[in-house]
Design a protein around this motif. Structure first.
Motif, PDB file in Angstrom:
ATOM      1  N   ARG A  62       0.798  -0.881   0.079  1.00 38.44           N
ATOM      2  CA  ARG A  62       0.176  -0.111  -0.116  1.00 38.44           C
ATOM      3  C   ARG A  62       0.989   1.059  -0.094  1.00 38.44           C
ATOM      4  NH1 ARG A  62      -2.032   0.355   6.288  1.00 38.44           N
ATOM      5  NH2 ARG A  62      -1.971  -1.833   6.238  1.00 38.44           N
ATOM      6  N   SER A  63       0.086   2.380  -0.248  1.00 37.73           N
ATOM      7  CA  SER A  63       1.145   3.494  -0.258  1.00 37.73           C
ATOM      8  C   SER A  63       1.662   3.937   1.274  1.00 37.73           C
ATOM      9  CB  SER A  63       0.325   4.965  -0.649  1.00 37.73           C
ATOM     10  OG  SER A  63      -0.715   5.071   0.310  1.00 37.73           O
ATOM     11  N   GLY A  64       2.890   4.101   1.226  1.00 39.70           N
ATOM     12  CA  GLY A  64       3.604   4.290   2.430  1.00 39.70           C
ATOM     13  C   GLY A  64       4.499   3.146   2.750  1.00 39.70           C
ATOM     14  N   GLY A  65       4.449   2.170   1.896  1.00 46.18           N
ATOM     15  CA  GLY A  65       5.340   1.151   1.873  1.00 46.18           C
ATOM     16  C   GLY A  65       4.869  -0.256   2.780  1.00 46.18           C
ATOM     17  N   ARG A  66       4.054  -0.184   3.679  1.00 42.04           N
ATOM     18  CA  ARG A  66       3.793  -1.084   4.562  1.00 42.04           C
ATOM     19  C   ARG A  66       2.729  -2.184   3.731  1.00 42.04           C
ATOM     20  NH1 ARG A  66       0.842   1.044   9.562  1.00 42.04           N
ATOM     21  NH2 ARG A  66       1.049  -1.203  10.092  1.00 42.04           N
TER      22      ARG A  66
END
Length: 91
Positions: A62-66
């Motif tokens: 997801r956006s944010g890398g998590r």
């Protein structure tokens, strides 16, 4: 909506759980085991942290890398749990 699917990959079987449907069923059938306010997302994240959920598939990002709690496998999305873990065959 099905709770999940059985998939075989690399000689191992996995239950690929539908994140929302499986949580809703578990919450309805076992209200004493799932604390009030618990969410499907946090429950499945815990399954990954405790190494209950696992498999050869890469978790969706997801956006944010998590990473998300689910994977995409054979055109399906869900949380993979080895059948051997569900049946307590690992020891």
């Amino acid at each position: 909506m099905p709770v999940g699917y059985l998939l075989s990959e690399g000689g191992r079987w996995y239950a690929l759980f539908n994140q929302q449907a499986a949580f809703a069923l578990a919450q309805r059938e076992y209200p004493g085991l799932i604390p009030h306010g618990q969410t499907a997302h946090s429950t499945w994240e815990s399954a990954w942290s405790e190494r209950i959920a696992s498999g050869p598939w890469r978790r969706k990002g997801r956006s944010g890398g998590r990473p998300l709690a689910q994977v995409r496998a054979r055109g399906l999305e869900g949380v993979p749990v080895p059948l051997s873990t569900l049946l307590d065959l690992d020891g």
